[in-house]
Design a protein around this motif. Structure first.
Motif, short mmCIF file in Angstrom:
data_model
loop_
_atom_site.label_atom_id
_atom_site.label_comp_id
_atom_site.label_asym_id
_atom_site.label_seq_id
_atom_site.Cartn_x
_atom_site.Cartn_y
_atom_site.Cartn_z
N UNK A 99 7.52 6.46 10.69
CA UNK A 99 6.78 6.45 9.43
C UNK A 99 6.66 7.86 8.85
N UNK A 100 6.97 8.87 9.63
CA UNK A 100 6.87 10.25 9.15
C UNK A 100 7.71 10.44 7.89
N UNK A 101 8.99 10.13 7.98
CA UNK A 101 9.86 10.39 6.84
C UNK A 101 9.58 9.45 5.67
N UNK A 102 9.20 8.22 5.93
CA UNK A 102 8.90 7.32 4.83
C UNK A 102 7.74 7.85 3.99
N UNK A 103 6.74 8.41 4.64
CA UNK A 103 5.60 8.97 3.91
C UNK A 103 6.00 10.24 3.16
N UNK A 104 6.83 11.07 3.78
CA UNK A 104 7.33 12.27 3.11
C UNK A 104 8.18 11.88 1.89
N UNK A 105 9.03 10.87 2.07
CA UNK A 105 9.88 10.41 0.96
C UNK A 105 9.04 10.01 -0.25
N UNK A 106 7.92 9.35 -0.01
CA UNK A 106 7.07 8.90 -1.10
C UNK A 106 6.60 10.10 -1.94
N UNK A 107 6.20 11.16 -1.27
CA UNK A 107 5.78 12.35 -1.99
C UNK A 107 6.91 13.01 -2.74
N UNK A 108 8.09 13.10 -2.10
CA UNK A 108 9.25 13.72 -2.73
C UNK A 108 9.63 12.97 -4.01
N UNK A 109 9.74 11.63 -3.91
CA UNK A 109 10.16 10.85 -5.06
C UNK A 109 9.13 10.86 -6.18
N UNK A 110 7.86 11.04 -5.83
CA UNK A 110 6.82 11.17 -6.85
C UNK A 110 7.12 12.33 -7.79
N UNK A 111 7.58 13.44 -7.23
CA UNK A 111 7.94 14.60 -8.04
C UNK A 111 9.25 14.36 -8.78
N UNK A 112 10.25 13.83 -8.07
CA UNK A 112 11.56 13.64 -8.71
C UNK A 112 11.49 12.67 -9.88
N UNK A 113 10.60 11.68 -9.80
CA UNK A 113 10.48 10.70 -10.88
C UNK A 113 10.06 11.35 -12.19
N UNK A 114 9.37 12.47 -12.12
CA UNK A 114 8.97 13.19 -13.34
C UNK A 114 10.19 13.65 -14.12
N UNK A 115 11.32 13.80 -13.44
CA UNK A 115 12.52 14.38 -14.06
C UNK A 115 13.71 13.42 -13.98
N UNK A 116 13.44 12.16 -13.72
CA UNK A 116 14.49 11.14 -13.59
C UNK A 116 15.55 11.54 -12.55
N UNK A 117 15.08 12.14 -11.49
CA UNK A 117 15.94 12.42 -10.34
C UNK A 117 15.72 11.34 -9.29
N UNK A 118 16.73 11.12 -8.48
CA UNK A 118 16.63 10.11 -7.44
C UNK A 118 16.83 10.72 -6.07
N UNK A 119 16.01 10.31 -5.13
CA UNK A 119 16.12 10.75 -3.74
C UNK A 119 16.96 9.74 -2.96
N UNK A 120 17.94 10.25 -2.23
CA UNK A 120 18.78 9.40 -1.39
C UNK A 120 18.73 9.94 0.03
N UNK A 121 18.43 9.05 0.98
CA UNK A 121 18.42 9.45 2.39
C UNK A 121 19.85 9.50 2.91
N UNK A 122 20.21 10.62 3.50
CA UNK A 122 21.53 10.81 4.11
C UNK A 122 21.35 10.73 5.62
#
Length: 346
Positions: A78-101
């Motif tokens: 659950x560590x990364x899933x929670x971190x992802x949520x925060x990252x995408x919150x910021x990226x959504x402001x700029x229509x950027x998308x987070x992709x897990x590699x």
């Protein structure tokens, strides 16, 4: 499907202005940007990503590289899933998308990174599980690819990074257990050359020396950072001669706690009664008995800070985040529990 020309006509703006607003350019005022974003949402506008990428040499994607496999994540992380949520919150402001590699535990991380970069899959990257010497850092810097590291490394190209305060965990954990009479304190360290292991061991050594306690390498237990690893450590402790066993333990990985608790009960060293435990907090840990004494931080806030620090290094977004090159150790809060009792005198 609504195109950018129709969107511009509806707003009575130029196509260039609409494009810059959609892409978060700093030369568009906030009122216009908000007007464009609201209209785009209402009209169902979706950019032609393929054409946009060809024109701009950009994808609108940021990749987050992480390693996977049962030996790393166990039954779930659950560590990364929670971190992802925060990252995408910021990226959504700029229509950027987070992709897990997702790099398999059986694949060389350096080779995986080079393949991702060669395909031009992402505009920027977030790397994690940094090694003591991390070739990915040199490689990304040599290719002029924006990136940030979740974790420090001795490989230093002046890049941004965020890391957890492992030094603080060692100092606080040792101080708390020593104050409760413990003199033999065990710790976990990774099996590989992940940098956090080196950082934590050195801080642990210093914390012991400051309190006049010897450093004993036999009290460093190496295992996979998952439930099975925690379980194995508990059994390894029980197999030690009584006078050599630790009486307290500090875990830096939240996934290991469940297995560690279970293993301690199995070997007759119930946590909080015959053995003291301090670990990282997690949603699962809230169900442990006794209540875990733990280090806590907001993983969502960590993700937000990670994303903003990355965008601060990218010219298209730096005006929104005038942070410079962020290199920050993130503190954790110690939450009292019942798992770290005073040493038994019996």
């Amino acid at each position: 499907m609504t195109g950018i020309r129709e969107l511009a006509q509806r707003l009575n703006l130029s196509i260039g202005t609409v494009s810059r607003a959609l892409n978060g350019k700093p030369d568009v005022n906030d009122e216009t940007r908000q007007r464009v974003l609201e209209a785009a949402n209402a009209m169902g506008y979706v950019p032609n990503q393929a054409g946009r990428s060809l024109r701009k040499g950009a994808t609108g994607v940021v990749g987050f590289m992480m390693q996977t496999g049962a030996q790393i994540t166990g039954e779930g992380d659950v560590f990364f899933m929670s971190v992802f949520d925060g990252v995408q919150t910021v990226f959504a402001r700029h229509q950027l998308d987070l992709v897990a590699l997702l790099c398999s535990s059986e694949e060389d991380p350096d080779a995986y990174m080079q393949r991702v970069v060669a395909r031009g899959f992402a505009d920027a990257l977030i790397i994690s599980a940094t090694k003591r010497e991390d070739h990915r850092i040199d490689y990304l810097a040599s290719r002029n690819i924006p990136f940030i590291a979740l974790g420090r490394s001795q490989t230093d190209v002046g890049h941004p990074w965020l890391d957890l305060d492992f030094e603080g965990m060692a100092e606080t954990g040792v101080a708390r257990l020593v104050a409760k009479g413990h003199r033999r304190i065990g710790i976990f360290a990774p099996l590989d050359n992940t940098n956090l292991g080196f950082v934590f061991i050195e801080a642990y050594r210093k914390a012991l020396e400051q309190r006049g306690l010897p450093f004993d390498p036999d009290l460093i237990f190496r295992a996979h950072p998952n439930e099975r690893g925690g379980h194995d450590i508990a059994h390894a402790i029980a197999a030690m001669p009584p006078g050599k066993q630790p009486t307290g333990f500090i875990l830096t990985n939240e996934l290991m706690t469940l297995g560690f608790y279970n293993g301690l009960y199995e070997v007759g060293l119930p946590p909080g009664q015959k053995f003291a435990v301090i670990s990282r907090d997690s949603p699962q840990a809230h169900f442990l008995v006794p209540k875990l004494t733990s280090f806590r931080l907001s993983l969502r806030d960590l993700g937000i800070a990670l994303a903003e620090a990355l965008l601060a290094t990218m010219p298209a977004y730096a005006a929104h985040y005038p942070l410079g090159v962020v290199r920050k150790i993130v503190p954790l809060e110690l939450v009292d529990g019942d798992s770290d009792m005073p040493v038994s005198t019996g």
